[in-house]
Design an enzyme around this catalytic site. Structure first.
Site, PDB file in Angstrom:
ATOM      1  N   SER A   1       0.818  -1.213   0.000  1.00 19.60           N
ATOM      2  CA  SER A   1       0.000   0.000   0.000  1.00 19.60           C
ATOM      3  C   SER A   1       0.858   1.272   0.000  1.00 19.60           C
ATOM      4  O   SER A   1       0.492   2.273  -0.627  1.00 19.60           O
ATOM      5  CB  SER A   1      -0.945  -0.010   1.208  1.00 19.60           C
ATOM      6  OG  SER A   1      -0.200  -0.114   2.407  1.00 19.60           O
TER       7      SER A   1
ATOM      8  N   ASP B   1      10.609   1.000  -2.142  1.00 21.39           N
ATOM      9  CA  ASP B   1       9.672  -0.051  -1.728  1.00 21.39           C
ATOM     10  C   ASP B   1       9.246   0.203  -0.282  1.00 21.39           C
ATOM     11  O   ASP B   1       9.896   0.965   0.444  1.00 21.39           O
ATOM     12  CB  ASP B   1      10.370  -1.419  -1.848  1.00 21.39           C
ATOM     13  CG  ASP B   1       9.391  -2.576  -1.928  1.00 21.39           C
ATOM     14  OD1 ASP B   1       8.185  -2.378  -1.658  1.00 21.39           O
ATOM     15  OD2 ASP B   1       9.837  -3.700  -2.260  1.00 21.39           O
ATOM     16  N   GLY B   2       8.188  -0.447   0.128  1.00 20.02           N
ATOM     17  CA  GLY B   2       7.755  -0.401   1.520  1.00 20.02           C
ATOM     18  C   GLY B   2       8.477  -1.477   2.325  1.00 20.02           C
ATOM     19  O   GLY B   2       9.336  -2.185   1.811  1.00 20.02           O
TER      20      GLY B   2
ATOM     21  N   ASP C   1       7.772  -4.138   6.123  1.00 18.38           N
ATOM     22  CA  ASP C   1       6.914  -4.476   7.260  1.00 18.38           C
ATOM     23  C   ASP C   1       7.560  -4.061   8.575  1.00 18.38           C
ATOM     24  O   ASP C   1       6.867  -3.713   9.534  1.00 18.38           O
ATOM     25  CB  ASP C   1       6.621  -5.979   7.246  1.00 18.38           C
ATOM     26  CG  ASP C   1       5.894  -6.360   5.973  1.00 18.38           C
ATOM     27  OD1 ASP C   1       4.794  -5.830   5.760  1.00 18.38           O
ATOM     28  OD2 ASP C   1       6.442  -7.136   5.171  1.00 18.38           O
TER      29      ASP C   1
ATOM     30  N   LYS D   1      10.419  -7.958   5.009  1.00 13.09           N
ATOM     31  CA  LYS D   1       9.507  -7.664   3.914  1.00 13.09           C
ATOM     32  C   LYS D   1       8.775  -8.940   3.512  1.00 13.09           C
ATOM     33  O   LYS D   1       9.177 -10.025   3.875  1.00 13.09           O
ATOM     34  CB  LYS D   1      10.272  -7.120   2.699  1.00 13.09           C
ATOM     35  CG  LYS D   1      10.706  -5.664   2.890  1.00 13.09           C
ATOM     36  CD  LYS D   1      11.293  -5.040   1.643  1.00 13.09           C
ATOM     37  CE  LYS D   1      10.469  -5.195   0.414  1.00 13.09           C
ATOM     38  NZ  LYS D   1       9.072  -4.684   0.518  1.00 13.09           N
TER      39      LYS D   1
ATOM     40  N   GLY E   1       5.132  -9.013   3.550  1.00 13.50           N
ATOM     41  CA  GLY E   1       3.751  -9.018   4.036  1.00 13.50           C
ATOM     42  C   GLY E   1       2.757  -9.100   2.887  1.00 13.50           C
ATOM     43  O   GLY E   1       1.687  -9.683   3.012  1.00 13.50           O
TER      44      GLY E   1
ATOM     45  N   GLU F   1      10.951  -8.661  -4.959  1.00 15.81           N
ATOM     46  CA  GLU F   1      11.421  -7.438  -4.291  1.00 15.81           C
ATOM     47  C   GLU F   1      12.904  -7.541  -3.933  1.00 15.81           C
ATOM     48  O   GLU F   1      13.663  -6.576  -4.088  1.00 15.81           O
ATOM     49  CB  GLU F   1      10.595  -7.185  -3.023  1.00 15.81           C
ATOM     50  CG  GLU F   1       9.172  -6.751  -3.323  1.00 15.81           C
ATOM     51  CD  GLU F   1       8.288  -6.678  -2.084  1.00 15.81           C
ATOM     52  OE1 GLU F   1       7.282  -5.968  -2.138  1.00 15.81           O
ATOM     53  OE2 GLU F   1       8.594  -7.339  -1.073  1.00 15.81           O
TER      54      GLU F   1
ATOM     55  N   LYS G   1       6.465   1.189  11.499  1.00 16.51           N
ATOM     56  CA  LYS G   1       7.333   0.132  10.954  1.00 16.51           C
ATOM     57  C   LYS G   1       8.709   0.078  11.641  1.00 16.51           C
ATOM     58  O   LYS G   1       9.476  -0.857  11.430  1.00 16.51           O
ATOM     59  CB  LYS G   1       7.526   0.330   9.447  1.00 16.51           C
ATOM     60  CG  LYS G   1       6.235   0.425   8.629  1.00 16.51           C
ATOM     61  CD  LYS G   1       5.510  -0.885   8.595  1.00 16.51           C
ATOM     62  CE  LYS G   1       4.218  -0.905   7.829  1.00 16.51           C
ATOM     63  NZ  LYS G   1       4.317  -0.754   6.399  1.00 16.51           N
TER      64      LYS G   1
HETATM   65  C1  5RP Z   1       5.200  -6.708   0.020  1.00 13.79           C
HETATM   66  C2  5RP Z   1       6.000  -5.972   0.994  1.00 13.79           C
HETATM   67  C3  5RP Z   1       5.501  -4.623   1.424  1.00 13.79           C
HETATM   68  O1  5RP Z   1       6.441  -3.667   1.106  1.00 13.79           O
HETATM   69  C4  5RP Z   1       5.268  -4.639   2.899  1.00 13.79           C
HETATM   70  O2  5RP Z   1       4.376  -5.684   3.186  1.00 13.79           O
HETATM   71  C5  5RP Z   1       4.692  -3.315   3.387  1.00 13.79           C
HETATM   72  O3  5RP Z   1       3.405  -3.141   2.864  1.00 13.79           O
HETATM   73  P1  5RP Z   1       2.523  -1.885   3.231  1.00 13.79           P
HETATM   74  O4  5RP Z   1       3.182  -0.707   2.624  1.00 13.79           O
HETATM   75  O5  5RP Z   1       1.180  -2.196   2.609  1.00 13.79           O
HETATM   76  O6  5RP Z   1       2.450  -1.808   4.726  1.00 13.79           O
HETATM   77  O7  5RP Z   1       7.040  -6.390   1.444  1.00 13.79           O
HETATM   78  O8  5RP Z   1       5.714  -7.995  -0.198  1.00 13.79           O
END
Ligand code: 5RP
Length: 259
Positions: A34, A88-89, A91, A101, A103, A110, A128
């Site tokens: 997200s 990238d994001g 977890d 990562k 989630g 990734e 986070k």
């Molecule tokens: C996907 C990931 C995401 O970057 C991680 O889960 C964070 O997601 P979000 O920004 O929805 O909290 O690793 O595989």
């Protein structure tokens, strides 16, 4: 005045600041999740409004779809070969900018994409940041063949590692196992606290059937943390710096209403 929720505002603010690191001509890895979706939208806005010329390498089919939708030129990693930057994001991240990562189930692509980049920037809201990794279940991508045997081997291996919990669960999508973009399953490890993430990552990847784990060690260079009031912090592990700034977010939801 923005009607975004506080959490979406924080994600937007981090994303908006992070895309400022993207320059004309760059090959950019596009993360999944997200927060990364906000980044893809912000990058699309720069492409449309500034004529920024970039190639984007998505880390999932979801991200590829969104990137095309917002006007980013999408290429494969094999076409791009090497990337200037991946955003990238995550977890979880710790003070060394090591990450959990996966989630969203996209950890394999990734990790490949981030590792093939000169720089990785993680975008996150303040929730986070952790003292020790492991509160968030650690995802492992495993091949479907013999996954129960693989899971048993993983749990046996964990009994000799410095972790608090040692159980794994197969990730589900409704009544069926979750399937990754590579056709694999995900086993989530409930470890609570990981004392030595580097060692754990190496050991887990030795187990037959484990394709990759969600620990990103020494891969991330910067974390951009967005706050709900527009404040943004940029932690740089190589420079050892922490910069603060402010991002305007009142227009955030209007900007993307037409996409
Ligand atoms: C996907 C990931 C995401 O970057 C991680 O889960 C964070 O997601 P979000 O920004 O929805 O909290 O690793 O595989």
């Amino acid at each position: 005045m923005s009607n975004l929720s506080p959490i979406d505002t924080a994600k937007f603010v981090a994303a908006k600041r992070a895309v400022e690191f993207v320059e004309d001509g760059m090959r950019v890895g596009l993360g999944t999740g997200s927060t990364a979706a906000w980044m893809v939208r912000c990058l699309g806005e720069r492409v449309r409004e500034e004529g920024l010329r970039i190639s984007g390498v998505p880390t999932s089919t979801r991200t590829a779809e969104l990137a095309r939708q917002v006007g980013i030129k999408v290429v494969s990693l094999d076409e791009a070969r090497w990337l200037d930057l991946t955003i990238d994001g995550a977890d979880e991240f710790d003070e060394d900018l090591n990450l959990i990562k996966g989630g969203g189930g996209a950890l394999l692509q990734e990790k490949i994409v981030a590792t093939a980049s000169d720089m990785m920037i993680v975008i996150a809201d303040p929730s986070k940041k952790v003292d020790a990794l492991g509160g968030f279940p650690l995802p492992l991508e495993v091949i479907p063949f013999g996954w129960q045997t693989t899971k048993a081997l993983i749990e046996e291996t964990l009994s000799s590692m410095e972790v608090l919990g040692q159980t794994g669960t197969l990730r589900m999508n409704g009544d069926a196992p979750f399937i990754t973009d590579e056709g694999n399953h995900i086993v989530d490890l409930h470890l609570q606290r990981i004392s030595n993430p580097r060692q754990l990552s190496l050991v887990l990847n030795q187990i037959p059937g484990v394709v990759e784990n969600g620990l990103f060690i020494d891969i991330c260079d910067k974390v951009v943390i967005g706050h709900q009031d527009g404040k943004v912090e940029v932690m740089d592990i190589n420079e050892g710096t922490l910069e603060e700034g402010l991002v305007e977010f009142a227009e955030a939801e209007n900007l993307f209403a037409d996409i």
